[in-house]
Design a protein around this motif. Sequence first.
Motif, PDB file in Angstrom:
ATOM      1  N   PHE A   7       0.792  -1.342  -0.259  1.00 38.56           N
ATOM      2  CA  PHE A   7      -0.074  -0.051  -0.058  1.00 38.56           C
ATOM      3  C   PHE A   7       0.827   1.081   0.249  1.00 38.56           C
ATOM      4  O   PHE A   7       0.784   2.193  -0.801  1.00 38.56           O
ATOM      5  CB  PHE A   7      -1.027  -0.111   1.211  1.00 38.56           C
ATOM      6  CG  PHE A   7      -1.531   1.399   1.653  1.00 38.56           C
ATOM      7  CD1 PHE A   7      -2.701   1.927   0.943  1.00 38.56           C
ATOM      8  CD2 PHE A   7      -1.074   2.114   2.591  1.00 38.56           C
ATOM      9  CE1 PHE A   7      -3.230   3.076   1.281  1.00 38.56           C
ATOM     10  CE2 PHE A   7      -1.538   3.346   2.698  1.00 38.56           C
ATOM     11  CZ  PHE A   7      -2.437   4.091   2.184  1.00 38.56           C
ATOM     12  N   ALA A   8       1.836   1.185   0.652  1.00 40.64           N
ATOM     13  CA  ALA A   8       2.654   2.518   0.874  1.00 40.64           C
ATOM     14  C   ALA A   8       3.464   2.667  -0.402  1.00 40.64           C
ATOM     15  O   ALA A   8       3.421   3.773  -0.652  1.00 40.64           O
ATOM     16  CB  ALA A   8       3.763   2.298   2.004  1.00 40.64           C
ATOM     17  N   ARG A   9       4.000   1.518  -1.188  1.00 40.70           N
ATOM     18  CA  ARG A   9       4.366   2.045  -2.161  1.00 40.70           C
ATOM     19  C   ARG A   9       3.634   2.376  -3.139  1.00 40.70           C
ATOM     20  O   ARG A   9       3.837   3.263  -4.268  1.00 40.70           O
ATOM     21  CB  ARG A   9       5.096   0.483  -2.640  1.00 40.70           C
ATOM     22  CG  ARG A   9       6.561   0.188  -1.619  1.00 40.70           C
ATOM     23  CD  ARG A   9       7.244  -0.851  -2.351  1.00 40.70           C
ATOM     24  NE  ARG A   9       8.148  -1.165  -1.180  1.00 40.70           N
ATOM     25  CZ  ARG A   9       9.411  -0.759  -1.167  1.00 40.70           C
ATOM     26  NH1 ARG A   9       9.610   0.288  -2.088  1.00 40.70           N
ATOM     27  NH2 ARG A   9      10.372  -0.730  -0.179  1.00 40.70           N
ATOM     28  N   ARG A  10       2.371   2.020  -3.313  1.00 37.23           N
ATOM     29  CA  ARG A  10       1.412   2.329  -4.202  1.00 37.23           C
ATOM     30  C   ARG A  10       1.210   3.740  -4.268  1.00 37.23           C
ATOM     31  O   ARG A  10       0.922   4.467  -5.062  1.00 37.23           O
ATOM     32  CB  ARG A  10       0.140   1.381  -4.151  1.00 37.23           C
ATOM     33  CG  ARG A  10      -0.681   1.620  -5.128  1.00 37.23           C
ATOM     34  CD  ARG A  10      -2.079   0.628  -5.123  1.00 37.23           C
ATOM     35  NE  ARG A  10      -2.614   0.617  -4.163  1.00 37.23           N
ATOM     36  CZ  ARG A  10      -2.678  -0.113  -3.036  1.00 37.23           C
ATOM     37  NH1 ARG A  10      -1.893  -1.331  -2.984  1.00 37.23           N
ATOM     38  NH2 ARG A  10      -3.356  -0.282  -1.921  1.00 37.23           N
ATOM     39  N   LEU A  11       0.928   4.300  -2.926  1.00 34.26           N
ATOM     40  CA  LEU A  11       0.614   5.590  -2.606  1.00 34.26           C
ATOM     41  C   LEU A  11       1.929   6.559  -2.645  1.00 34.26           C
ATOM     42  O   LEU A  11       1.785   7.794  -2.713  1.00 34.26           O
ATOM     43  CB  LEU A  11      -0.014   5.771  -1.487  1.00 34.26           C
ATOM     44  CG  LEU A  11      -1.667   5.731  -1.198  1.00 34.26           C
ATOM     45  CD1 LEU A  11      -2.131   6.912  -1.882  1.00 34.26           C
ATOM     46  CD2 LEU A  11      -2.083   4.479  -2.057  1.00 34.26           C
ATOM     47  N   TRP A  12       3.123   5.918  -2.718  1.00 34.36           N
ATOM     48  CA  TRP A  12       4.218   6.844  -2.678  1.00 34.36           C
ATOM     49  C   TRP A  12       4.369   7.885  -3.591  1.00 34.36           C
ATOM     50  O   TRP A  12       4.722   9.123  -3.477  1.00 34.36           O
ATOM     51  CB  TRP A  12       5.621   6.070  -2.582  1.00 34.36           C
ATOM     52  CG  TRP A  12       6.901   6.668  -2.824  1.00 34.36           C
ATOM     53  CD1 TRP A  12       7.576   6.607  -3.749  1.00 34.36           C
ATOM     54  CD2 TRP A  12       7.450   7.646  -2.044  1.00 34.36           C
ATOM     55  NE1 TRP A  12       8.626   7.252  -3.746  1.00 34.36           N
ATOM     56  CE2 TRP A  12       8.622   8.015  -2.758  1.00 34.36           C
ATOM     57  CE3 TRP A  12       7.194   8.489  -0.906  1.00 34.36           C
ATOM     58  CZ2 TRP A  12       9.583   8.955  -2.226  1.00 34.36           C
ATOM     59  CZ3 TRP A  12       8.107   9.103  -0.355  1.00 34.36           C
ATOM     60  CH2 TRP A  12       9.070   9.707  -1.154  1.00 34.36           C
ATOM     61  N   GLU A  17      11.926   7.067   3.729  1.00 36.59           N
ATOM     62  CA  GLU A  17      12.891   6.214   4.206  1.00 36.59           C
ATOM     63  C   GLU A  17      12.457   4.658   4.323  1.00 36.59           C
ATOM     64  O   GLU A  17      13.265   3.847   3.885  1.00 36.59           O
ATOM     65  CB  GLU A  17      13.127   6.722   5.696  1.00 36.59           C
ATOM     66  CG  GLU A  17      13.908   7.935   6.015  1.00 36.59           C
ATOM     67  CD  GLU A  17      15.653   7.625   5.706  1.00 36.59           C
ATOM     68  OE1 GLU A  17      15.871   6.667   5.380  1.00 36.59           O
ATOM     69  OE2 GLU A  17      16.250   8.841   5.715  1.00 36.59           O
ATOM     70  N   ALA A  18      11.018   4.679   4.698  1.00 35.76           N
ATOM     71  CA  ALA A  18      10.377   3.281   4.554  1.00 35.76           C
ATOM     72  C   ALA A  18      10.453   2.593   2.907  1.00 35.76           C
ATOM     73  O   ALA A  18      10.597   1.387   2.916  1.00 35.76           O
ATOM     74  CB  ALA A  18       9.028   3.264   5.090  1.00 35.76           C
ATOM     75  N   VAL A  19      10.085   3.432   2.069  1.00 38.19           N
ATOM     76  CA  VAL A  19      10.211   2.999   0.681  1.00 38.19           C
ATOM     77  C   VAL A  19      11.800   2.886   0.084  1.00 38.19           C
ATOM     78  O   VAL A  19      12.005   2.767  -1.140  1.00 38.19           O
ATOM     79  CB  VAL A  19       9.148   3.509  -0.067  1.00 38.19           C
ATOM     80  CG1 VAL A  19       7.745   3.466   0.413  1.00 38.19           C
ATOM     81  CG2 VAL A  19       9.484   5.123  -0.463  1.00 38.19           C
TER      82      VAL A  19
END
Length: 380
Positions: free
Chosen positions: A117-122, A200-202
């Motif tokens: 999800f985070a990568r999709r919204l990044w 940082e997370a992605v």
Amino acid sequence: MTVVPEVPGILTADQCAATGAAIAAMQEPSGALPWFPGGQTDPWDHVESAMALSVTGFHAEAEAAYEWSRRTQRADGSWPIRTVAGRVTDANTDANFCAYLAVGVWHHLLVTGDEAFARRLWPTVRAGIDLVLRFQAPSGQIRWGGAHPLPHSQDRAAPTSPHTDVAEVRAVPPGMFDDAMLTGSASIHQALGCAALLAEAVGQPQPRWVAARDRLGHALRAHTDRFLPPSDHSMDWYYPVLGGAVRGEQARELIAARWDEFVVTGLGIRCVDHRPWVTGAETCELVLALDCLDDHDRARQLFADMQHLRDPDGSYWTGLVYADGKRWPVEKSCWTSAAVVLAADALSRTSPANGIFRDADPYSAPVFDTADLDCACAHV
């Protein structure tokens, strides 16, 4: 299974879950979370409501809300200020509205651990934050908004290192409004911190965002004259604390200075200092700000005081005119219910994201030189 927040003696887990359900019931098929059914959607309150859905276990509904944000973002990284039932009714840009998606996406990642999800919204978050940095003045503050579309011919990010020529970017870029507002800039301070953590997370660190946050925080702490004067609205009072720019003794003094102007014993806080009108969302935001200062007793008391706005269906009325005992406006707003859930989560330390406001103070030593801001003071 999601553990729903509970504040003993004030709000049960079942009641909090019912509030989440009430928010979900207001969601439009598009994923938008309007102020109330049939009402307007703005990008900031939409994200706040999505955060409450995440906390109460409505993860699919929260992700549908974030997908709405992804689909409706414009090519320059912005969103319209106001949309009603899918129709844009104010096409201009508010920088704070464009920044807040970063808080929501980081929050949802903390709650769910969903890296996909985070990568999709990044990319959406990145485009929004890059747009917001176009609004930063060389002296750190964020201009509140501008006409849409913004011209591209003189795009210029604020300086991020001592090697940038401050004088050459001092003029207000075309299409932008010159005024900076305390509340919006304080909220953006938190958003920039969340955006940097998400980056940082992605695996795509953005030191420029950290520098921008630190310059903004410096302005909020040491140069409030660079913003419009604090208004008669309570948000201008507590938001520098809530957004993480002001903490410690300075924050405690700031809260004490206007406490008696806004706090109404037994009811919550006024939205406007001279009106007999208490509002639930502002009260819960002050609860969150007090929680950031470990002022737990007053935070819990205010949270209890505002429960008179609760409706039997789990939603919350926006406010009460206590001079005549009438609820006004006559609406149960999605974002008021959301503020209640987020305050309950912070007070109860329930979800993995319960510290999203508490942890909004700077994450590192400042990475800018105050000379960059045409500023004679030392690091703060």
